[in-house]
Enzyme design. Structure first.
Site, PDB file in Angstrom:
ATOM      1  N   GLY A   1      -6.159  -0.976   9.462  1.00  0.00           N
ATOM      2  CA  GLY A   1      -5.502  -1.797  10.477  1.00  0.00           C
ATOM      3  C   GLY A   1      -6.034  -3.204  10.331  1.00  0.00           C
TER       4      GLY A   1
ATOM      5  N   ILE B   1       1.640   2.230   7.215  1.00  0.00           N
ATOM      6  CA  ILE B   1       0.886   3.101   8.125  1.00  0.00           C
ATOM      7  C   ILE B   1       0.433   2.303   9.340  1.00  0.00           C
ATOM      8  CG2 ILE B   1       0.079   4.668   6.312  1.00  0.00           C
ATOM      9  CD1 ILE B   1      -2.722   3.280   6.660  1.00  0.00           C
ATOM     10  N   ASP B   2       0.381   0.964   9.210  1.00  0.00           N
ATOM     11  CA  ASP B   2      -0.155   0.134  10.294  1.00  0.00           C
ATOM     12  C   ASP B   2       0.780   0.011  11.500  1.00  0.00           C
ATOM     13  OD1 ASP B   2      -2.280  -0.279   8.618  1.00  0.00           O
ATOM     14  OD2 ASP B   2      -1.661  -2.279   7.983  1.00  0.00           O
TER      15      ASP B   2
ATOM     16  N   GLY C   1       0.828  -1.205   0.000  1.00  0.00           N
ATOM     17  CA  GLY C   1       0.000   0.000   0.000  1.00  0.00           C
ATOM     18  C   GLY C   1       0.861   1.252   0.000  1.00  0.00           C
TER      19      GLY C   1
ATOM     20  N   ARG D   1     -25.720  11.966  18.424  1.00  0.00           N
ATOM     21  CA  ARG D   1     -25.531  10.743  17.644  1.00  0.00           C
ATOM     22  C   ARG D   1     -24.332   9.929  18.130  1.00  0.00           C
ATOM     23  NH1 ARG D   1     -26.135  13.221  11.574  1.00  0.00           N
ATOM     24  NH2 ARG D   1     -28.385  13.470  11.671  1.00  0.00           N
TER      25      ARG D   1
ATOM     26  N   GLU E   1       5.497  -5.996   5.510  1.00  0.00           N
ATOM     27  CA  GLU E   1       5.862  -7.401   5.730  1.00  0.00           C
ATOM     28  C   GLU E   1       5.894  -8.218   4.439  1.00  0.00           C
ATOM     29  OE1 GLU E   1       1.311  -8.652   6.944  1.00  0.00           O
ATOM     30  OE2 GLU E   1       2.998  -9.981   7.267  1.00  0.00           O
TER      31      GLU E   1
HETATM   32  O1  F6P Z   1      -0.740  -1.441   3.881  1.00  0.00           O
HETATM   33  C1  F6P Z   1      -1.546  -1.587   4.980  1.00  0.00           C
HETATM   34  C2  F6P Z   1      -2.956  -1.247   4.716  1.00  0.00           C
HETATM   35  O2  F6P Z   1      -3.057   0.110   4.840  1.00  0.00           O
HETATM   36  C3  F6P Z   1      -3.924  -1.984   5.641  1.00  0.00           C
HETATM   37  O3  F6P Z   1      -4.212  -1.336   6.831  1.00  0.00           O
HETATM   38  C4  F6P Z   1      -5.125  -2.162   4.769  1.00  0.00           C
HETATM   39  O4  F6P Z   1      -5.851  -3.296   5.141  1.00  0.00           O
HETATM   40  C5  F6P Z   1      -4.533  -2.341   3.430  1.00  0.00           C
HETATM   41  O5  F6P Z   1      -3.368  -1.581   3.416  1.00  0.00           O
HETATM   42  C6  F6P Z   1      -5.454  -1.957   2.304  1.00  0.00           C
HETATM   43  O6  F6P Z   1      -4.786  -2.111   1.111  1.00  0.00           O
HETATM   44  P1  F6P Z   1      -5.412  -1.950  -0.331  1.00  0.00           P
HETATM   45  O7  F6P Z   1      -5.385  -0.510  -0.653  1.00  0.00           O
HETATM   46  O8  F6P Z   1      -4.510  -2.721  -1.218  1.00  0.00           O
HETATM   47  O9  F6P Z   1      -6.789  -2.483  -0.274  1.00  0.00           O
END
Ligand code: F6P
Length: 342
Positions: free
Chosen positions: A170, A126-127, A10, A162, A103
């Site tokens: 995450g 970002i996670d 990502g 609300r 990872e």
């Molecule tokens: O790279 C981590 C992440 O931001 C996760 O938190 C999320 O689940 C994933 O990317 C989403 O990725 P994509 O944009 O490929 O759906």
């Protein structure tokens, strides 16, 4: 030396800052040449490149995303993927690779490294769930963006009585939810590490709503799951690394709270908003220092390592350690957030 750089997984605020730092130090101090591989490992397999130099990387420090583009391609998914990678590196005369990723991207780097490719990793996500580094760049920006959104949602929650449910990214780790929830004054935070009971969530909110008002903020990580047998989750597809495509828990929690209480309950899915845009000053610094550390490792011929933050120092750790296990939220850190539930 001729050095290839790629960004995988990502996109993440700070990727361009790493690229800029690697190229700046590598070219100016050591006279290295750089090749940018496009679309992560896919570009290495297919030989898709752009030239990188001090000139072509000017002005990108504060830019989000990645000028090298990204993908979640895994060369080990196809039989000849690793052979294609090696063929491209040989054809283009690449002496070393710098792989910037999480990872999955670094898992590929580790395997290629074990098979003789000269590779250095830079941790990105970002996670914030890579165990070998104290922090990954991108996390600070994502948390700040989520907190900005939560601050704004408090206004509507209060004005309209609300419950506002905020879903943040995450997948396996709840760091973004934990930090943005605590910093944003959330009344409940739900994370993947701790399956939740929706009736307990409602009980927290009921305790808080005892004064006749019904305004609350619930932050939920996209990977949070209900305790078995409580709420049914819909399954989605999977990506090249076998990860489920998530999204949906925010709406599920919203509907469940509304159905149980009758309160006006709304969902905001922040999704990719928190992964985009310009990096914070903290992330620009960390990404820049990682870039400088990575080119130093290449220059020293220290391959099969990842640069990492330990305290305030940039250190090198074996890539194998970097991807050995995910850094998840420990119970004592979640307990700190629980003090503010209800
Ligand atoms: O790279 C981590 C992440 O931001 C996760 O938190 C999320 O689940 C994933 O990317 C989403 O990725 P994509 O944009 O490929 O759906």
């Amino acid at each position: 030396m001729r050095i290839g750089i790629l960004t995988g997984g990502g996109d993440c605020p700070g990727l361009n800052a790493v690229i800029r730092a690697v190229v700046r130090k590598g070219e100016a101090e050591h006279g290295h040449e750089f090749v940018g591989f496009l679309h992560g490992w896919r570009g290495v397999m297919e030989g898709e490149t752009i030239p990188l130099s001090i000139d072509t990387t000017r002005g990108i420090l504060a830019r989000g995303g990645t000028i090298l583009l990204s993908s979640r391609t895994n060369p080990y998914r196809s039989e000849d993927g690793p052979t294609q990678v090696r063929a491209t590196l040989a054809r283009l005369g690449i002496d070393a690779l710098i792989a910037i990723g999480g990872e999955d991207t670094l898992g590929v780097a580790r395997r290629l490294g074990e098979e003789g490719v000269a590779v250095v990793g830079v941790p990105k996500t970002i996670d914030n769930d890579l165990s070998a580094t104290d922090v990954t760049f991108g996390f600070d920006t994502a948390v700040q963006t989520a907190v900005d959104a939560i601050d704004r949602l408090h206004t509507t929650a209060e004005s309209h009585d609300r419950v506002m449910v905020v879903e943040v990214m995450g997948r396996h780790a709840g760091w973004i939810a934990l930090h943005s929830g605590m910093a944003g004054g959330a009344n409940v935070v739900l994370i993947p590490e701790r399956p939740f009971d929706i009736d307990e969530v409602v009980a927290h909110l009921e305790a808080r709503h005892g004064d006749g008002r019904h305004s609350s903020i619930v932050v939920v990580a996209e990977g949070a799951t209900p305790k078995e047998g409580t709420l049914a989750l819909q399954a989605g597809g999977v990506d090249d690394f076998g990860h489920a495509r998530l999204g949906g828990i925010g709406n599920l929690v919203t509907d469940a709270i509304a159905a149980r209480t009758g309160w006006d309950t709304r969902a905001t899915i922040l999704g990719h908003v928190i992964r985009g845009g310009t990096p914070t000053a903290y992330d620009r610094m960390l990404a820049t220092r990682f870039g400088l550390g990575a080119i130093d490792a290449v220059d020293d011929g220290d391959f099969g390592v990842m640069v990492a933050l330990r305290g305030t120092d940039i250190v090198r750790v074996p890539l194998a350690d970097a991807v050995a296990e995910l850094k998840t939220v420990p119970p004592e850190r979640y307990a700190e957030a629980e003090v503010f539930f209800g």
